[in-house]
Each structure stands twice: as structure tokens, then as C-alpha cells.
Write a protein that holds these residues in place. Structure first.
Motif, PDB file in Angstrom:
ATOM      1  N   ARG A  53     -29.827   6.133  -3.561  1.00 31.17           N
ATOM      2  CA  ARG A  53     -29.765   6.826  -5.332  1.00 31.17           C
ATOM      3  C   ARG A  53     -29.155   6.048  -6.239  1.00 31.17           C
ATOM      4  O   ARG A  53     -29.447   5.956  -7.164  1.00 31.17           O
ATOM      5  CB  ARG A  53     -29.106   8.205  -4.833  1.00 31.17           C
ATOM      6  CG  ARG A  53     -30.373   9.013  -4.183  1.00 31.17           C
ATOM      7  CD  ARG A  53     -30.558  10.789  -4.831  1.00 31.17           C
ATOM      8  NE  ARG A  53     -29.110  11.087  -4.259  1.00 31.17           N
ATOM      9  CZ  ARG A  53     -29.572  11.421  -2.717  1.00 31.17           C
ATOM     10  NH1 ARG A  53     -30.437  11.343  -1.717  1.00 31.17           N
ATOM     11  NH2 ARG A  53     -28.059  11.496  -2.426  1.00 31.17           N
ATOM     12  N   ARG A  86     -29.837   3.402  -9.656  1.00 31.74           N
ATOM     13  CA  ARG A  86     -29.445   4.044 -10.519  1.00 31.74           C
ATOM     14  C   ARG A  86     -29.244   2.990 -11.634  1.00 31.74           C
ATOM     15  O   ARG A  86     -28.850   2.696 -12.522  1.00 31.74           O
ATOM     16  CB  ARG A  86     -28.148   5.518 -10.470  1.00 31.74           C
ATOM     17  CG  ARG A  86     -27.784   5.827 -11.393  1.00 31.74           C
ATOM     18  CD  ARG A  86     -29.140   6.619 -12.391  1.00 31.74           C
ATOM     19  NE  ARG A  86     -29.427   6.713 -13.947  1.00 31.74           N
ATOM     20  CZ  ARG A  86     -29.774   7.655 -14.669  1.00 31.74           C
ATOM     21  NH1 ARG A  86     -31.501   7.302 -13.946  1.00 31.74           N
ATOM     22  NH2 ARG A  86     -29.846   7.430 -16.077  1.00 31.74           N
ATOM     23  N   GLU A 120     -35.267   8.181 -11.303  1.00 30.49           N
ATOM     24  CA  GLU A 120     -34.474   9.270 -10.634  1.00 30.49           C
ATOM     25  C   GLU A 120     -32.907   8.935 -11.204  1.00 30.49           C
ATOM     26  O   GLU A 120     -32.682   8.439 -11.002  1.00 30.49           O
ATOM     27  CB  GLU A 120     -35.151   8.625  -9.207  1.00 30.49           C
ATOM     28  CG  GLU A 120     -34.400   9.349  -8.085  1.00 30.49           C
ATOM     29  CD  GLU A 120     -34.097   9.120  -6.440  1.00 30.49           C
ATOM     30  OE1 GLU A 120     -33.432   9.348  -5.702  1.00 30.49           O
ATOM     31  OE2 GLU A 120     -34.773   7.669  -6.735  1.00 30.49           O
ATOM     32  N   PHE A 135     -29.099  10.056 -10.479  1.00 28.79           N
ATOM     33  CA  PHE A 135     -28.165   9.996  -9.502  1.00 28.79           C
ATOM     34  C   PHE A 135     -27.708  11.598  -9.762  1.00 28.79           C
ATOM     35  O   PHE A 135     -27.282  12.078  -8.634  1.00 28.79           O
ATOM     36  CB  PHE A 135     -27.545   8.863  -9.373  1.00 28.79           C
ATOM     37  CG  PHE A 135     -26.541   8.589  -8.345  1.00 28.79           C
ATOM     38  CD1 PHE A 135     -25.302   9.127  -8.779  1.00 28.79           C
ATOM     39  CD2 PHE A 135     -26.675   8.360  -7.860  1.00 28.79           C
ATOM     40  CE1 PHE A 135     -23.902   8.865  -7.492  1.00 28.79           C
ATOM     41  CE2 PHE A 135     -26.362   7.818  -6.427  1.00 28.79           C
ATOM     42  CZ  PHE A 135     -24.527   8.654  -6.557  1.00 28.79           C
TER      43      PHE A 135
END
Length: 205
Positions: free
Chosen positions: A49, A53, A121, A123
Motif C-alpha cells: 500500500r 501510494r 487506493e 493509504f
């Protein structure tokens, strides 16, 4: 693009050589090889992640895999007295991200121009909500693109992970005072973009 040697990927440079790292005292304790599999299961998702990011999805799996490959080569030199295993892995991953500086800055600049975040996505929920609520993604991306690599690495480790300042210092191989100084300077630059408001601030430390 210049690739660093494996020796350059150590999150803890030898303070005798650099004069800028936590002091070593005695031999490193090392990590048992069987422990690395457990570390992968526990930490690979959050490391991914973090990489996503910063760099987007494409290179994330490769960087996480290489993070653990480097860790495997360095099991005997890991020293728990300089930080826990999680900080150690984040330090390796951050150094590997540094190989992709142009990609990272390119993503930030694209976001600052278009307002479309290529990284879908989030973080850190807290930071994401704060930035989204103010419609500030473009400005934050512009601010991050303008930071030096050292300041950006330090700020994002503090902001986008729950590492403490001491753990970030261990991850980067610098004194905790250097971490605080870098974060303060980075946030000064972010505040200029946001007219005195810092969306990256929180209760970390």
C-alpha cells in the motif's frame, strides 16, 4: 537510470563512515531465516500500500518482492537495537522507491494538473479524508513534487505509516533529530502551498 548497489540499500549506514546514523555497539543480532516468511505475511500488504501510494500499482509487487530479497541477503546484519523489523523493511522499501524518483514526481505532477489521482487506493484514511474534504489533492501533489527526496521520504514515512519518529530514524539510518528537522522543513513548504494549513499534520511522533 542509475541503480544503487546492494550495499547502498541498507537502511542503517555505518555511522563510523557517515557520522550520521545511530551508534552501533557490538555485533548485530541478525534475523532467523524462518522469521522472514512470517514478516512477509505480516508486513507485505502494508508495504505494498505504501509503494502503491507513492508510485502507483505497476511497480508495487516488484518493489515489495525486492524489499524481502534484500532483507534475505541482510539477515545477519540486522540489528534489533536500531529499530524493529517493520522499520527495517520500510527503510529498504523507501530506498528502492528512490530508484523511481522520476515516476513518483511524474504522478504527482499529473495529479496537480488534472485533478485525477492515478493512485486509486488511499493509504491513510485520516490524511485521505482531510485532503479530499478540502479538494486539496492537486495542491498536495504539487507540494510533494517540490520536496527533495530526503524530505519527501521522511514526511511520507511519518504521515503515511504509523511509524514513530524514532522508528523512521531507524528506517532511514539518521538521528531522530534529523527526522524532526526534515519533517518540519517539509511541512513548511507544504503550508506555503496551502496558505498556512498543513493537511499532513497529525498526532504522530
Amino acid at each position: 537510470m542509475r541503480y544503487e548497489s546492494r550495499a547502498d540499500l541498507s537502511p542503517w549506514p555505518d555511522p563510523a563512515a557517515t557520522g550520521d546514523g545511530p551508534a552501533r555497539d557490538g555485533a548485530a543480532e541478525g534475523v532467523p531465516p524462518e522469521r522472514l516468511a512470517a514478516l512477509f505475511v505480516r508486513y507485505a500488504p502494508e508495504l505494498k500500500r505504501y509503494v502503491v501510494r507513492r508510485l502507483g500499482l505497476d511497480p508495487a509487487d516488484d518493489i515489495v518482492a525486492e524489499t524481502f530479497a534484500v532483507a534475505l541477503q541482510r539477515l545477519e546484519t540486522y540489528d534489533a537495537r536500531l529499530g524493529d523489523e517493520r522499520a527495517w523493511l520500510y527503510g529498504i522499501a523507501t530506498n528502492l522507491i528512490g530508484r523511481h524518483r522520476r515516476r513518483e514526481i511524474g504522478l504527482y505532477k499529473a495529479l496537480s494538473r488534472t485533478g485525477i489521482d492515478p493512485v486509486t487506493e488511499p493509504f491513510t484514511d485520516e490524511v485521505e479524508r482531510r485532503v479530499a474534504a478540502g479538494g486539496a489533492r492537486e495542491r498536495l501533489a504539487r507540494a510533494l513534487a517540490g520536496l527533495s527526496r530526503k524530505h519527501r521520504d521522511t514526511l511520507l514515512l511519518v504521515t503515511w505509516t504509523d511509524l514513530t519518529y524514532e522508528e523512521v530514524a531507524a528506517a532511514l539510518g539518521v538521528p531522530v533529530g534529523t527526522v524532526r528537522s526534515r519533517v518540519n522543513r517539509a511541512r513548511e513548504k507544504v503550508r506555503r502551498v496551502f496558505a498556512g494549513v498543513d493537511p499532513t499534520s497529525g498526532n504522530e511522533g
